[in-house]
Scaffold this motif. Structure first.
Motif, short mmCIF file in Angstrom:
data_model
loop_
_atom_site.label_atom_id
_atom_site.label_comp_id
_atom_site.label_asym_id
_atom_site.label_seq_id
_atom_site.Cartn_x
_atom_site.Cartn_y
_atom_site.Cartn_z
N ASP A 208 0.84 -1.20 0.00
CA ASP A 208 0.00 0.00 0.00
C ASP A 208 0.88 1.25 0.00
O ASP A 208 0.50 2.28 -0.53
N ARG A 209 2.04 1.12 0.64
CA ARG A 209 2.89 2.28 0.80
C ARG A 209 4.34 1.82 0.78
O ARG A 209 4.68 0.82 1.40
N LEU A 210 5.15 2.57 0.07
CA LEU A 210 6.57 2.28 0.05
C LEU A 210 7.26 3.37 0.88
O LEU A 210 7.01 4.56 0.67
N GLU A 220 11.29 9.57 1.93
CA GLU A 220 10.10 9.70 1.10
C GLU A 220 9.19 8.51 1.34
O GLU A 220 9.66 7.41 1.61
N GLU A 221 7.89 8.73 1.24
CA GLU A 221 6.97 7.60 1.32
C GLU A 221 5.74 7.90 0.50
O GLU A 221 5.38 9.05 0.29
N ALA A 229 7.24 6.17 -10.37
CA ALA A 229 7.04 7.06 -11.52
C ALA A 229 7.60 8.44 -11.25
O ALA A 229 8.03 9.14 -12.15
N ASN A 230 7.62 8.82 -9.97
CA ASN A 230 7.82 10.24 -9.70
C ASN A 230 8.49 10.46 -8.35
O ASN A 230 7.98 11.25 -7.54
N ALA A 231 9.59 9.77 -8.10
CA ALA A 231 10.30 9.96 -6.83
C ALA A 231 10.72 11.42 -6.71
O ALA A 231 11.22 12.02 -7.66
N GLN A 232 10.49 12.02 -5.54
CA GLN A 232 10.72 13.45 -5.36
C GLN A 232 12.18 13.78 -5.07
O GLN A 232 12.71 14.75 -5.61
#
Length: 246
Positions: A208-210, A220-221, A229-232
């Motif tokens: 559900d959550r990484l 980051e989570e 797709a879109n790591a900040q």
């Protein structure tokens, strides 16, 4: 009223000597949630997992399980009985059969009748796909089968939470899938799970959550699809790049 969060880590700090392993970690895990903890080696992932069930004590901050603080003392073993832990190495007792490995703790720790424990053990072996191995010894099994016994053994205590610390990293590639399949089924059945793993396909499909941890901090989570797709953060992007081009 039961707390919605099964696990809460609040401001966790942990150092081994001068080496700061966890540096102010906050994490709440709701019931039924499956969280994959990812990050480079040495980032504090395993230590974080071990703090959840009191295998490691924290230097500061608080760990709560089911609303109660996880602290050394007489309540710890009762609390720990509600948390299953599956390690990288299988930790099965070599001189005991598969069935004996699974029934030992329920009988000894929980005082469950031997017959009942055996019935449950057979059901769990069925569930992890190795019903026919009950009377064999760990040495007779492949690594993947041993790890599935280890999962069945953890489930035999009827835990509220399952912790997995790189459960497939000691396995040959062809055995990884059979263990992940069992974990996938558990997740579908609503088990609350915290999983430290490098198996990002599993993370993408099941969690559900990484939670991405680096240098002892949660960088980051978010939902796995979003993370990939879109790591900040730059550290997370580097991590994703490595995996995708691995």
């Amino acid at each position: 009223m039961r707390d919605r969060n099964l696990v809460e880590l609040v401001g966790i700090h942990k150092a081994f000597g001068d080496n700061v392993v966890l540096d102010g970690v906050d994490l709440s895990v709701t019931r039924g949630e499956v969280i994959v903890i990812a990050g480079p080696s040495g980032s504090g992932k395993s230590t974080m997992l071990r703090c959840v069930n009191g295998l490691e004590t924290v230097d500061s901050g608080e760990v709560r399980f089911d609303g109660r603080p996880v602290t050394p003392g007489k309540g710890l073993s009762a609390l720990r009985a509600q948390i299953g832990f599956v390690f990288q190495q299988f930790h099965l007792f070599p001189h005991m059969t598969v069935l004996q490995n699974i029934t030992l703790a329920p009988v000894k720790v929980k005082g469950i009748a031997a017959d009942t424990a055996r019935t449950t053990a057979h059901q769990l072996l069925e569930r992890v796909g190795i019903a026919e191995k009950a009377e064999q010894f760990p040495a007779d099994l492949s690594g993947g089968q041993q790890q599935r016994v280890a999962i069945a053994r953890a489930l035999a205590m009827d835990p509220q939470l399952m912790l997995f610390d790189e459960p497939t990293s000691a396995l040959d590639p062809e055995m990884i899938r059979e263990v992940l399949d069992v974990m996938r089924d558990l997740a579908r059945d609503g088990m609350t799970m915290l999983v430290v793993t490098h198996e990002m396909g599993f993370a993408r499909e099941v969690c559900d959550r990484l939670v991405f941890i680096d240098g002892g901090q949660i960088v980051e989570e978010g939902p796995p699809a979003e993370f990939f797709a879109n790591a900040q953060s730059e550290r997370a992007r580097e991590f994703v790049d490595k995996i995708i081009h691995h």
